[in-house]
Design a protein around this motif. Structure first.
Motif, PDB file in Angstrom:
ATOM      1  N   GLN A  64       0.826  -1.206   0.000  1.00  0.00           N
ATOM      2  CA  GLN A  64       0.000   0.000   0.000  1.00  0.00           C
ATOM      3  C   GLN A  64       0.860   1.256   0.000  1.00  0.00           C
ATOM      4  N   THR A  65       0.398   2.259  -0.739  1.00  0.00           N
ATOM      5  CA  THR A  65       1.013   3.579  -0.671  1.00  0.00           C
ATOM      6  C   THR A  65       0.427   4.274   0.543  1.00  0.00           C
ATOM      7  N   LEU A  66       1.291   4.666   1.468  1.00  0.00           N
ATOM      8  CA  LEU A  66       0.840   5.238   2.736  1.00  0.00           C
ATOM      9  C   LEU A  66       0.755   6.752   2.680  1.00  0.00           C
ATOM     10  N   ILE A  67       1.729   7.376   2.031  1.00  0.00           N
ATOM     11  CA  ILE A  67       1.668   8.810   1.746  1.00  0.00           C
ATOM     12  C   ILE A  67       2.234   9.014   0.346  1.00  0.00           C
ATOM     13  N   SER A  68       1.805  10.089  -0.303  1.00  0.00           N
ATOM     14  CA  SER A  68       2.218  10.362  -1.678  1.00  0.00           C
ATOM     15  C   SER A  68       2.987  11.668  -1.766  1.00  0.00           C
ATOM     16  N   GLU A  69       4.083  11.621  -2.493  1.00  0.00           N
ATOM     17  CA  GLU A  69       4.886  12.812  -2.727  1.00  0.00           C
ATOM     18  C   GLU A  69       4.013  13.910  -3.322  1.00  0.00           C
ATOM     19  N   GLY A  70       4.136  15.114  -2.784  1.00  0.00           N
ATOM     20  CA  GLY A  70       3.371  16.258  -3.268  1.00  0.00           C
ATOM     21  C   GLY A  70       2.052  16.483  -2.547  1.00  0.00           C
ATOM     22  N   ALA A  71       1.596  15.500  -1.774  1.00  0.00           N
ATOM     23  CA  ALA A  71       0.329  15.652  -1.052  1.00  0.00           C
ATOM     24  C   ALA A  71       0.495  16.624   0.114  1.00  0.00           C
ATOM     25  N   VAL A  72      -0.616  17.203   0.541  1.00  0.00           N
ATOM     26  CA  VAL A  72      -0.637  18.082   1.708  1.00  0.00           C
ATOM     27  C   VAL A  72      -1.216  17.269   2.863  1.00  0.00           C
ATOM     28  N   ASP A  73      -0.551  17.317   3.987  1.00  0.00           N
ATOM     29  CA  ASP A  73      -0.998  16.529   5.134  1.00  0.00           C
ATOM     30  C   ASP A  73      -0.484  17.191   6.412  1.00  0.00           C
ATOM     31  N   ASP A  74      -1.081  16.840   7.531  1.00  0.00           N
ATOM     32  CA  ASP A  74      -0.659  17.428   8.800  1.00  0.00           C
ATOM     33  C   ASP A  74      -0.296  16.368   9.823  1.00  0.00           C
ATOM     34  N   SER A  75       0.199  15.220   9.353  1.00  0.00           N
ATOM     35  CA  SER A  75       0.505  14.147  10.287  1.00  0.00           C
ATOM     36  C   SER A  75       1.822  13.470   9.947  1.00  0.00           C
ATOM     37  N   PHE A 128       1.327   4.318  14.086  1.00  0.00           N
ATOM     38  CA  PHE A 128       0.689   5.269  14.991  1.00  0.00           C
ATOM     39  C   PHE A 128       0.781   6.630  14.346  1.00  0.00           C
ATOM     40  N   GLU A 129      -0.357   7.252  14.128  1.00  0.00           N
ATOM     41  CA  GLU A 129      -0.429   8.561  13.480  1.00  0.00           C
ATOM     42  C   GLU A 129      -0.494   9.662  14.527  1.00  0.00           C
ATOM     43  N   ILE A 130       0.294  10.708  14.297  1.00  0.00           N
ATOM     44  CA  ILE A 130       0.227  11.893  15.142  1.00  0.00           C
ATOM     45  C   ILE A 130       0.008  13.082  14.213  1.00  0.00           C
ATOM     46  N   ASP A 131      -1.097  13.782  14.406  1.00  0.00           N
ATOM     47  CA  ASP A 131      -1.382  14.974  13.610  1.00  0.00           C
ATOM     48  C   ASP A 131      -1.371  16.190  14.526  1.00  0.00           C
ATOM     49  N   ARG A 132      -1.392  17.379  13.932  1.00  0.00           N
ATOM     50  CA  ARG A 132      -1.320  18.600  14.745  1.00  0.00           C
ATOM     51  C   ARG A 132      -2.471  18.715  15.746  1.00  0.00           C
ATOM     52  N   PRO A 133      -3.735  18.474  15.334  1.00  0.00           N
ATOM     53  CA  PRO A 133      -4.809  18.583  16.331  1.00  0.00           C
ATOM     54  C   PRO A 133      -4.635  17.614  17.506  1.00  0.00           C
ATOM     55  N   THR A 134      -4.195  16.393  17.229  1.00  0.00           N
ATOM     56  CA  THR A 134      -3.970  15.428  18.304  1.00  0.00           C
ATOM     57  C   THR A 134      -2.833  15.886  19.206  1.00  0.00           C
ATOM     58  N   LEU A 135      -1.767  16.377  18.593  1.00  0.00           N
ATOM     59  CA  LEU A 135      -0.627  16.855  19.369  1.00  0.00           C
ATOM     60  C   LEU A 135      -1.052  17.949  20.346  1.00  0.00           C
ATOM     61  N   GLN A 136      -1.939  18.829  19.908  1.00  0.00           N
ATOM     62  CA  GLN A 136      -2.397  19.920  20.772  1.00  0.00           C
ATOM     63  C   GLN A 136      -3.190  19.413  21.976  1.00  0.00           C
TER      64      GLN A 136
END
Length: 173
Positions: A64-75, A128-136
């Motif tokens: 599986q592709t987990l993240i793609s080059e050029g995508a916008v993400d916050d995690s 384990f995913e960590i995104d900005r809202p979770t971090l806050q």
């Protein structure tokens, strides 16, 4: 870009990669965290708090592709089990392989820039995913340890790249 838009893009990326939220008990999650070096400097009580974010555990299947080059993400993601390949569009082969305790997606997470590489699973993975809202929502000591660990990851990668450039320079000279 507003956080809401980033959140929608993150969900979109998750659906495209077909990662599945993992239904995991806090006890099992704690057992996994205890085996991963990324969390070595966390106390048991801090790990307990992290496992409370159980909706941020994902299962990805091999290939599986987990993240793609050029995508916008916050995690960013910490690999708990499995192995992934880091892929750059124009590179003839993967530029790195990462294992349990390693993380990916941290550059976009820290800089709010587009993804600089793609990541593909080489085996079934628990992430384990960590995104900005979770971090806050995490306690300040946990946030600081996560940030310190990311700094360590980036410094180690920079040192590794410096060593590679030095060796390459010596071969060319």
């Amino acid at each position: 870009m507003p956080t809401g838009s980033l959140y929608l893009n993150r969900i979109g990326a998750e659906q495209n990669s077909q990662m599945k939220r993992l239904d995991i008990t806090p006890e099992k999650a704690l057992g996994i965290l205890n085996k991963v070096h990324f969390f070595d400097n966390f106390s048991n009580s801090e790990k307990d708090l992290i496992t409370g974010f159980h909706s941020h555990f994902f299962l990805a299947s091999k290939g599986q592709t987990l993240i793609s080059e050029g995508a916008v993400d916050d995690s960013f993601y910490v690999i708990l089990t499995g192995k992934v390949a880091i892929i750059k569009k124009d590179a003839p082969r993967p530029i790195a392989a990462l294992h349990p305790g390693d993380c990916f997606g941290e550059i976009s997470f820290l800089t709010k820039h587009r993804r600089t590489t793609s990541v593909k699973s080489l085996a079934d993975c628990i992430l384990f995913e960590i995104d900005r809202p979770t971090l806050q929502h995490m306690d300040a000591p946990i946030r600081e340890k996560l940030k310190d660990n990311l700094i360590d990851v980036l410094v180690n990668r920079l040192n590794h790249m410096n060593d590679l450039v030095t060796r390459l320079s010596l071969r060319i000279a």
